[in-house]
Design a protein around this motif. Sequence first.
Motif, PDB file in Angstrom:
ATOM      1  N   MET A 148       0.832  -1.178  -0.038  1.00 28.69           N
ATOM      2  CA  MET A 148      -0.074   0.051   0.005  1.00 28.69           C
ATOM      3  C   MET A 148       0.809   1.477  -0.043  1.00 28.69           C
ATOM      4  O   MET A 148       1.790   1.385   0.779  1.00 28.69           O
ATOM      5  CB  MET A 148      -0.954   0.108   1.354  1.00 28.69           C
ATOM      6  CG  MET A 148      -1.849  -1.316   1.324  1.00 28.69           C
ATOM      7  SD  MET A 148      -2.656  -1.628  -0.081  1.00 28.69           S
ATOM      8  CE  MET A 148      -4.094  -0.307   0.181  1.00 28.69           C
ATOM      9  N   THR A 149       0.490   1.998  -0.806  1.00 21.88           N
ATOM     10  CA  THR A 149       1.176   3.652  -1.020  1.00 21.88           C
ATOM     11  C   THR A 149       0.248   4.722  -0.751  1.00 21.88           C
ATOM     12  O   THR A 149      -0.989   4.196  -0.984  1.00 21.88           O
ATOM     13  CB  THR A 149       2.075   3.732  -2.215  1.00 21.88           C
ATOM     14  OG1 THR A 149       0.902   3.524  -3.254  1.00 21.88           O
ATOM     15  CG2 THR A 149       3.101   2.792  -2.393  1.00 21.88           C
ATOM     16  N   GLN A 150       0.860   5.752  -0.017  1.00 19.08           N
ATOM     17  CA  GLN A 150       0.006   6.854   0.377  1.00 19.08           C
ATOM     18  C   GLN A 150       0.521   8.079  -0.113  1.00 19.08           C
ATOM     19  O   GLN A 150       1.834   8.121  -0.199  1.00 19.08           O
ATOM     20  CB  GLN A 150      -0.304   6.731   1.732  1.00 19.08           C
ATOM     21  CG  GLN A 150      -1.427   6.136   2.273  1.00 19.08           C
ATOM     22  CD  GLN A 150      -1.563   6.069   3.823  1.00 19.08           C
ATOM     23  OE1 GLN A 150      -1.425   5.090   4.451  1.00 19.08           O
ATOM     24  NE2 GLN A 150      -1.914   7.606   4.202  1.00 19.08           N
ATOM     25  N   SER A 151      -0.157   8.908  -0.592  1.00 21.70           N
ATOM     26  CA  SER A 151       0.358  10.478  -0.919  1.00 21.70           C
ATOM     27  C   SER A 151      -0.527  11.358  -0.576  1.00 21.70           C
ATOM     28  O   SER A 151      -1.802  11.217  -0.559  1.00 21.70           O
ATOM     29  CB  SER A 151       0.605  10.573  -2.505  1.00 21.70           C
ATOM     30  OG  SER A 151      -0.238  10.439  -3.211  1.00 21.70           O
ATOM     31  N   PRO A 152       0.072  12.624  -0.185  1.00 21.03           N
ATOM     32  CA  PRO A 152       1.397  12.841   0.076  1.00 21.03           C
ATOM     33  C   PRO A 152       1.742  12.176   1.314  1.00 21.03           C
ATOM     34  O   PRO A 152       0.701  11.550   2.313  1.00 21.03           O
ATOM     35  CB  PRO A 152       1.389  14.405   0.325  1.00 21.03           C
ATOM     36  CG  PRO A 152       0.139  14.593   0.962  1.00 21.03           C
ATOM     37  CD  PRO A 152      -0.838  13.758   0.245  1.00 21.03           C
ATOM     38  N   SER A 153       2.992  12.371   1.891  1.00 20.04           N
ATOM     39  CA  SER A 153       3.256  11.760   3.158  1.00 20.04           C
ATOM     40  C   SER A 153       3.166  12.693   4.308  1.00 20.04           C
ATOM     41  O   SER A 153       2.783  12.351   5.368  1.00 20.04           O
ATOM     42  CB  SER A 153       4.901  11.281   2.997  1.00 20.04           C
ATOM     43  OG  SER A 153       5.555  12.572   2.848  1.00 20.04           O
ATOM     44  N   SER A 154       2.881  14.093   3.944  1.00 18.63           N
ATOM     45  CA  SER A 154       2.378  14.987   4.963  1.00 18.63           C
ATOM     46  C   SER A 154       1.987  16.264   4.004  1.00 18.63           C
ATOM     47  O   SER A 154       2.131  16.410   2.989  1.00 18.63           O
ATOM     48  CB  SER A 154       3.792  15.336   5.748  1.00 18.63           C
ATOM     49  OG  SER A 154       4.547  16.029   4.916  1.00 18.63           O
ATOM     50  N   LEU A 155       0.870  17.003   4.889  1.00 17.06           N
ATOM     51  CA  LEU A 155       0.384  18.064   4.149  1.00 17.06           C
ATOM     52  C   LEU A 155      -0.008  18.918   5.503  1.00 17.06           C
ATOM     53  O   LEU A 155      -0.014  18.552   6.606  1.00 17.06           O
ATOM     54  CB  LEU A 155      -0.760  17.876   3.318  1.00 17.06           C
ATOM     55  CG  LEU A 155      -2.060  17.126   4.037  1.00 17.06           C
ATOM     56  CD1 LEU A 155      -2.889  18.206   4.698  1.00 17.06           C
ATOM     57  CD2 LEU A 155      -2.608  16.146   2.916  1.00 17.06           C
ATOM     58  N   ASP A 200     -10.201  24.179   4.862  1.00 17.47           N
ATOM     59  CA  ASP A 200      -9.669  23.682   3.708  1.00 17.47           C
ATOM     60  C   ASP A 200     -10.321  22.074   3.421  1.00 17.47           C
ATOM     61  O   ASP A 200     -10.309  21.428   4.298  1.00 17.47           O
ATOM     62  CB  ASP A 200      -8.171  23.612   3.705  1.00 17.47           C
ATOM     63  CG  ASP A 200      -7.390  24.880   3.181  1.00 17.47           C
ATOM     64  OD1 ASP A 200      -6.482  25.072   3.109  1.00 17.47           O
ATOM     65  OD2 ASP A 200      -8.187  25.729   2.801  1.00 17.47           O
ATOM     66  N   ARG A 201     -10.243  21.865   2.174  1.00 16.00           N
ATOM     67  CA  ARG A 201     -10.762  20.540   1.594  1.00 16.00           C
ATOM     68  C   ARG A 201      -9.169  19.609   1.631  1.00 16.00           C
ATOM     69  O   ARG A 201      -8.242  20.191   0.985  1.00 16.00           O
ATOM     70  CB  ARG A 201     -11.196  20.416   0.309  1.00 16.00           C
ATOM     71  CG  ARG A 201     -11.748  19.195  -0.084  1.00 16.00           C
ATOM     72  CD  ARG A 201     -12.472  19.168  -1.524  1.00 16.00           C
ATOM     73  NE  ARG A 201     -12.743  17.943  -1.891  1.00 16.00           N
ATOM     74  CZ  ARG A 201     -14.275  17.657  -1.868  1.00 16.00           C
ATOM     75  NH1 ARG A 201     -15.133  18.324  -1.240  1.00 16.00           N
ATOM     76  NH2 ARG A 201     -14.433  16.608  -2.310  1.00 16.00           N
ATOM     77  N   VAL A 202      -8.928  18.529   2.219  1.00 14.66           N
ATOM     78  CA  VAL A 202      -7.822  17.861   2.084  1.00 14.66           C
ATOM     79  C   VAL A 202      -8.306  16.414   1.554  1.00 14.66           C
ATOM     80  O   VAL A 202      -9.234  15.751   1.965  1.00 14.66           O
ATOM     81  CB  VAL A 202      -7.345  17.412   3.684  1.00 14.66           C
ATOM     82  CG1 VAL A 202      -6.384  16.458   3.606  1.00 14.66           C
ATOM     83  CG2 VAL A 202      -7.084  18.913   4.326  1.00 14.66           C
ATOM     84  N   THR A 203      -7.225  16.026   0.678  1.00  9.93           N
ATOM     85  CA  THR A 203      -7.427  14.810  -0.096  1.00  9.93           C
ATOM     86  C   THR A 203      -6.112  13.955   0.041  1.00  9.93           C
ATOM     87  O   THR A 203      -5.204  14.619  -0.110  1.00  9.93           O
ATOM     88  CB  THR A 203      -7.754  15.042  -1.598  1.00  9.93           C
ATOM     89  OG1 THR A 203      -8.855  15.604  -1.379  1.00  9.93           O
ATOM     90  CG2 THR A 203      -7.949  13.551  -2.183  1.00  9.93           C
ATOM     91  N   ILE A 204      -6.423  12.883   0.397  1.00  4.12           N
ATOM     92  CA  ILE A 204      -5.114  11.829   0.533  1.00  4.12           C
ATOM     93  C   ILE A 204      -5.479  10.610  -0.451  1.00  4.12           C
ATOM     94  O   ILE A 204      -6.856  10.022  -0.437  1.00  4.12           O
ATOM     95  CB  ILE A 204      -5.255  11.291   2.089  1.00  4.12           C
ATOM     96  CG1 ILE A 204      -4.829  12.345   2.956  1.00  4.12           C
ATOM     97  CG2 ILE A 204      -3.961  10.066   1.945  1.00  4.12           C
ATOM     98  CD1 ILE A 204      -4.581  12.191   4.647  1.00  4.12           C
TER      99      ILE A 204
END
Lengths: 123, 107
Positions: free
Chosen positions: B4-11, B17-21
């Motif tokens: 499993m990969t995720q992006s970003p690693s941090s924000l 604000d609207r935040v999307t991972i």
Amino acid sequence: EVQLLESGGNLVQPGGSLRLSCAASGFTFSSYAMSWVRQAPGKGLEWVSAISGIGSGGTTYYADFVKGRFTTSRDNSEKMLYLQMDSLSAEDTAIYYCAKARGQLELSDFDKWGQGTLVAVSS
Amino acid sequence: DIQMTQSPSSLSASVGDRVTITCQASQDISNYLNWYQQKPGKAPKLLIYYASNLETGVPSRFSGSGSGTDFTFTIRSLQPEDVATYYCQHFDSLPPTFGPGTKVDIK
């Protein structure tokens, strides 16, 4: 209210053993699969082991990195989950969480977690 | 094992604000995907299961979508209490692996 309370974490020397316990309450313990998930200091989450619910035979499953060293068991009458950890190494240093699955099967989301217990392996 | 990969690693984002991972699996996992929130010093908490189902008691500003290999987690309006690390986790097959996490903080 579902509650999971881990205990048994401690400082242990490399090659040593430790037994973790997880006391469950607030749900029909025997009917649910349970897992152990660990988190090394400053790192992410890592699944360790699972045991299915009574309806699925109470079968155990392990991550490759603990196979042959760790043993998961459960006492449904006492609502207890256990993790026997042998041949410990520094790489096993982590917070160990017990986590409840949504159902009987070992593959599930983990809808409740304990607060964790710290295992530190060092000489 | 499925990776499993995720992006970003941090924000870092502002309140409101609207935040999307995003989370990507190394092979098709259908909708066998969960999202967890972990606040500093605390145990993880389930937010989303089966890719898009909101866990009971979780605020509706959290949502998830996707299937197959690509998944998205959204916070519709970021709140100060959402500062945490967010993890995706598949349960398609053993072992049920987690993504590396996305750390979210307030700008």
